[in-house]
Design a protein around this motif. Structure first.
Motif, PDB file in Angstrom:
ATOM      1  N   ASP A  45       0.809  -1.222   0.000  1.00  0.00           N
ATOM      2  CA  ASP A  45       0.000   0.000   0.000  1.00  0.00           C
ATOM      3  C   ASP A  45       0.843   1.273   0.000  1.00  0.00           C
ATOM      4  OD1 ASP A  45      -2.378  -1.386  -0.008  1.00  0.00           O
ATOM      5  OD2 ASP A  45      -2.671  -1.290   2.167  1.00  0.00           O
ATOM      6  N   VAL A  46       2.055   1.184   0.556  1.00  0.00           N
ATOM      7  CA  VAL A  46       2.906   2.378   0.658  1.00  0.00           C
ATOM      8  C   VAL A  46       3.702   2.533  -0.639  1.00  0.00           C
ATOM      9  CG1 VAL A  46       4.828   3.453   1.893  1.00  0.00           C
ATOM     10  CG2 VAL A  46       3.087   2.160   3.159  1.00  0.00           C
ATOM     11  N   PRO A  47       3.714   3.727  -1.222  1.00  0.00           N
ATOM     12  CA  PRO A  47       4.487   3.942  -2.456  1.00  0.00           C
ATOM     13  C   PRO A  47       5.953   3.576  -2.268  1.00  0.00           C
ATOM     14  CG  PRO A  47       3.052   5.811  -2.036  1.00  0.00           C
ATOM     15  CD  PRO A  47       2.983   4.933  -0.812  1.00  0.00           C
ATOM     16  N   LYS A  48       6.578   3.104  -3.329  1.00  0.00           N
ATOM     17  CA  LYS A  48       7.973   2.679  -3.256  1.00  0.00           C
ATOM     18  C   LYS A  48       8.918   3.826  -2.924  1.00  0.00           C
ATOM     19  CE  LYS A  48       7.226  -1.634  -4.252  1.00  0.00           C
ATOM     20  NZ  LYS A  48       7.400  -2.678  -3.214  1.00  0.00           N
ATOM     21  N   SER A  49       8.450   5.054  -3.126  1.00  0.00           N
ATOM     22  CA  SER A  49       9.283   6.220  -2.817  1.00  0.00           C
ATOM     23  C   SER A  49       9.416   6.449  -1.317  1.00  0.00           C
ATOM     24  CB  SER A  49       8.692   7.472  -3.470  1.00  0.00           C
ATOM     25  OG  SER A  49       7.373   7.709  -2.999  1.00  0.00           O
ATOM     26  N   VAL A  50       8.617   5.760  -0.517  1.00  0.00           N
ATOM     27  CA  VAL A  50       8.622   5.922   0.935  1.00  0.00           C
ATOM     28  C   VAL A  50       9.045   4.608   1.581  1.00  0.00           C
ATOM     29  CG1 VAL A  50       7.210   6.455   2.967  1.00  0.00           C
ATOM     30  CG2 VAL A  50       6.795   7.649   0.809  1.00  0.00           C
ATOM     31  N   GLY A  51       9.922   4.694   2.566  1.00  0.00           N
ATOM     32  CA  GLY A  51      10.350   3.501   3.276  1.00  0.00           C
ATOM     33  C   GLY A  51       9.270   2.971   4.201  1.00  0.00           C
ATOM     34  N   VAL A  52       9.342   1.684   4.495  1.00  0.00           N
ATOM     35  CA  VAL A  52       8.379   1.042   5.393  1.00  0.00           C
ATOM     36  C   VAL A  52       9.108   0.398   6.562  1.00  0.00           C
ATOM     37  CG1 VAL A  52       6.808  -0.935   5.615  1.00  0.00           C
ATOM     38  CG2 VAL A  52       6.541   0.650   3.715  1.00  0.00           C
ATOM     39  N   LYS A  53       8.559   0.613   7.756  1.00  0.00           N
ATOM     40  CA  LYS A  53       9.049  -0.060   8.953  1.00  0.00           C
ATOM     41  C   LYS A  53       7.941  -0.981   9.460  1.00  0.00           C
ATOM     42  CE  LYS A  53      12.112   3.626  10.599  1.00  0.00           C
ATOM     43  NZ  LYS A  53      12.665   4.253  11.809  1.00  0.00           N
ATOM     44  N   ILE A  54       8.321  -2.199   9.796  1.00  0.00           N
ATOM     45  CA  ILE A  54       7.380  -3.179  10.312  1.00  0.00           C
ATOM     46  C   ILE A  54       7.840  -3.629  11.699  1.00  0.00           C
ATOM     47  CG2 ILE A  54       6.461  -5.515  10.042  1.00  0.00           C
ATOM     48  CD1 ILE A  54       5.283  -3.538   8.034  1.00  0.00           C
ATOM     49  N   VAL A  55       6.935  -3.576  12.671  1.00  0.00           N
ATOM     50  CA  VAL A  55       7.220  -4.137  13.988  1.00  0.00           C
ATOM     51  C   VAL A  55       7.155  -5.654  13.840  1.00  0.00           C
ATOM     52  CG1 VAL A  55       6.446  -4.332  16.375  1.00  0.00           C
ATOM     53  CG2 VAL A  55       6.351  -2.119  15.203  1.00  0.00           C
ATOM     54  N   ALA A  56       8.298  -6.300  13.989  1.00  0.00           N
ATOM     55  CA  ALA A  56       8.425  -7.708  13.614  1.00  0.00           C
ATOM     56  C   ALA A  56       8.567  -8.652  14.791  1.00  0.00           C
ATOM     57  CB  ALA A  56       9.607  -7.872  12.666  1.00  0.00           C
ATOM     58  N   ASP A  57       8.233  -8.211  15.995  1.00  0.00           N
ATOM     59  CA  ASP A  57       8.262  -9.134  17.130  1.00  0.00           C
ATOM     60  C   ASP A  57       7.249 -10.246  16.889  1.00  0.00           C
ATOM     61  OD1 ASP A  57      10.170  -7.928  19.055  1.00  0.00           O
ATOM     62  OD2 ASP A  57       8.795  -6.243  18.942  1.00  0.00           O
ATOM     63  N   GLY A  58       7.699 -11.475  17.031  1.00  0.00           N
ATOM     64  CA  GLY A  58       6.841 -12.619  16.755  1.00  0.00           C
ATOM     65  C   GLY A  58       7.032 -13.192  15.362  1.00  0.00           C
ATOM     66  N   ALA A  59       7.730 -12.466  14.506  1.00  0.00           N
ATOM     67  CA  ALA A  59       7.999 -12.963  13.152  1.00  0.00           C
ATOM     68  C   ALA A  59       9.133 -13.970  13.182  1.00  0.00           C
ATOM     69  CB  ALA A  59       8.365 -11.805  12.235  1.00  0.00           C
ATOM     70  N   THR A  60       9.047 -14.968  12.327  1.00  0.00           N
ATOM     71  CA  THR A  60      10.142 -15.927  12.186  1.00  0.00           C
ATOM     72  C   THR A  60      11.209 -15.351  11.267  1.00  0.00           C
ATOM     73  OG1 THR A  60       9.195 -17.004  10.235  1.00  0.00           O
ATOM     74  CG2 THR A  60       8.485 -17.821  12.406  1.00  0.00           C
ATOM     75  N   GLU A  61      12.354 -15.997  11.226  1.00  0.00           N
ATOM     76  CA  GLU A  61      13.398 -15.554  10.314  1.00  0.00           C
ATOM     77  C   GLU A  61      12.907 -15.597   8.869  1.00  0.00           C
ATOM     78  OE1 GLU A  61      17.936 -16.828   8.952  1.00  0.00           O
ATOM     79  OE2 GLU A  61      17.150 -17.475  10.902  1.00  0.00           O
ATOM     80  N   ALA A  62      12.141 -16.643   8.530  1.00  0.00           N
ATOM     81  CA  ALA A  62      11.585 -16.747   7.177  1.00  0.00           C
ATOM     82  C   ALA A  62      10.613 -15.604   6.888  1.00  0.00           C
ATOM     83  CB  ALA A  62      10.879 -18.090   6.994  1.00  0.00           C
ATOM     84  N   ASP A  63       9.820 -15.230   7.902  1.00  0.00           N
ATOM     85  CA  ASP A  63       8.898 -14.093   7.735  1.00  0.00           C
ATOM     86  C   ASP A  63       9.681 -12.821   7.423  1.00  0.00           C
ATOM     87  OD1 ASP A  63       6.647 -15.646   8.342  1.00  0.00           O
ATOM     88  OD2 ASP A  63       6.675 -15.091  10.470  1.00  0.00           O
ATOM     89  N   MET A  64      10.742 -12.587   8.198  1.00  0.00           N
ATOM     90  CA  MET A  64      11.524 -11.373   8.008  1.00  0.00           C
ATOM     91  C   MET A  64      12.208 -11.359   6.647  1.00  0.00           C
ATOM     92  SD  MET A  64      13.046 -10.417  11.799  1.00  0.00           S
ATOM     93  CE  MET A  64      13.559 -12.037  12.335  1.00  0.00           C
ATOM     94  N   GLU A  65      12.646 -12.514   6.200  1.00  0.00           N
ATOM     95  CA  GLU A  65      13.244 -12.597   4.865  1.00  0.00           C
ATOM     96  C   GLU A  65      12.222 -12.233   3.788  1.00  0.00           C
ATOM     97  OE1 GLU A  65      14.702 -16.564   4.870  1.00  0.00           O
ATOM     98  OE2 GLU A  65      16.683 -16.005   5.652  1.00  0.00           O
ATOM     99  N   GLN A  66      10.975 -12.680   3.966  1.00  0.00           N
ATOM    100  CA  GLN A  66       9.926 -12.325   3.015  1.00  0.00           C
ATOM    101  C   GLN A  66       9.665 -10.826   3.008  1.00  0.00           C
ATOM    102  OE1 GLN A  66       6.786 -15.839   3.586  1.00  0.00           O
ATOM    103  NE2 GLN A  66       6.240 -14.459   1.940  1.00  0.00           N
ATOM    104  N   LEU A  67       9.667 -10.234   4.188  1.00  0.00           N
ATOM    105  CA  LEU A  67       9.431  -8.787   4.287  1.00  0.00           C
ATOM    106  C   LEU A  67      10.530  -8.004   3.573  1.00  0.00           C
ATOM    107  CD1 LEU A  67       8.275  -8.556   8.017  1.00  0.00           C
ATOM    108  CD2 LEU A  67       6.850  -8.258   5.987  1.00  0.00           C
ATOM    109  N   VAL A  68      11.757  -8.389   3.812  1.00  0.00           N
ATOM    110  CA  VAL A  68      12.877  -7.706   3.163  1.00  0.00           C
ATOM    111  C   VAL A  68      12.805  -7.893   1.654  1.00  0.00           C
ATOM    112  CG1 VAL A  68      15.381  -7.693   2.904  1.00  0.00           C
ATOM    113  CG2 VAL A  68      14.369  -7.761   5.196  1.00  0.00           C
ATOM    114  N   SER A  69      12.488  -9.100   1.216  1.00  0.00           N
ATOM    115  CA  SER A  69      12.378  -9.369  -0.223  1.00  0.00           C
ATOM    116  C   SER A  69      11.261  -8.544  -0.857  1.00  0.00           C
ATOM    117  CB  SER A  69      12.106 -10.856  -0.462  1.00  0.00           C
ATOM    118  OG  SER A  69      13.210 -11.632  -0.060  1.00  0.00           O
ATOM    119  N   ALA A  70      10.217  -8.236  -0.060  1.00  0.00           N
ATOM    120  CA  ALA A  70       9.095  -7.453  -0.564  1.00  0.00           C
ATOM    121  C   ALA A  70       9.376  -5.950  -0.556  1.00  0.00           C
ATOM    122  CB  ALA A  70       7.847  -7.741   0.261  1.00  0.00           C
ATOM    123  N   GLY A  71      10.531  -5.552   0.012  1.00  0.00           N
ATOM    124  CA  GLY A  71      10.897  -4.143  -0.012  1.00  0.00           C
ATOM    125  C   GLY A  71      10.755  -3.415   1.305  1.00  0.00           C
TER     126      GLY A  71
END
Length: 213
Positions: free
Chosen positions: A176-202
């Motif tokens: 939902d956030v334009p690529k011109s703007v950075g995104v921060k996600i509170v990732a407590d509870g996320a697995t390493e695989a989840d975090m890898e997906q988030l990074v891969s998604a930008g």
């Protein structure tokens, strides 16, 4: 998970945070090469001294935390003090109460004033939403408002409310956030695989309140 370290920010904002806990997080930031450290306004000056002026990690502080319903003038004062104390970035909580009220026009004015204040000193600015309180239309509206005002990052939640991590919601937020703007996600509870997906998604920043294991 050392490949994720450059994306991780340690966040220490719970009301019972101790100085020892913060020093442990600081050790993680400096020894593991984490992206940054987010502390309460009271601690900014101390941890700027600890990091020094040239350390690459971002030292961030929160403004209007955790509900965002302070007067704009109070948020301006918080930003001024945080930057004076040595913060590289401020994370400002959206005034959700104003959004839910007919006075929501003031959000545009507030963003403009606060972002200009931080950018005048060449510091980063993050808008924090509380997505769990917003319907999709409201969330998209606030993302556009923050983007148009020139924010550097948008964070999807404050982390102050108890909520289970949802990879689906986090990925949708990045979409939902334009690529011109950075995104921060509170990732407590996320697995390493989840975090890898988030990074891969930008997703540029993963905020973790818990120590890295």
């Amino acid at each position: 998970m050392n490949h994720l370290f450059p994306y991780i920010e340690r966040t220490l904002l719970h009301p019972g945070v101790t100085i020892n806990e913060q020093y442990e997080a600081l050790d993680e930031v400096t020894q593991l090469g984490l992206a940054g450290l987010t502390v309460a306004p009271f601690w900014v000056k101390k941890f700027r001294r600890e990091l020094g002026d040239t350390h690459p990690a971002v030292l961030s502080s929160v403004v209007g935390y955790p509900y965002g319903y302070q007067r704009t003038e109070a948020k301006q004062a918080e930003i001024e003090w945080a930057l004076k104390d040595g913060a590289n970035e401020v994370e400002v909580v959206l005034n959700t109460s104003a959004l839910f009220s007919p006075t929501s026009v003031w959000l545009k004015i507030e963003f403009a004033k606060l972002i200009a204040l931080a950018h005048a000193q060449e510091k980063l600015f993050t808008v924090i939403l509380e997505s769990s309180l917003l319907d999709r239309e409201q969330q998209l509206k606030m993302i556009k408002l923050a983007t148009d005002a020139g924010t550097d990052f948008i964070k999807h939640v404050t982390g102050s409310r108890q909520a289970d991590f949802s990879l689906k919601d986090a990925l949708l937020f990045r979409q939902d956030v334009p690529k011109s703007v950075g995104v921060k996600i509170v990732a407590d509870g996320a697995t390493e695989a989840d975090m890898e997906q988030l990074v891969s998604a930008g997703v540029e920043r993963l905020a973790l309140a818990q120590p890295i294991k």
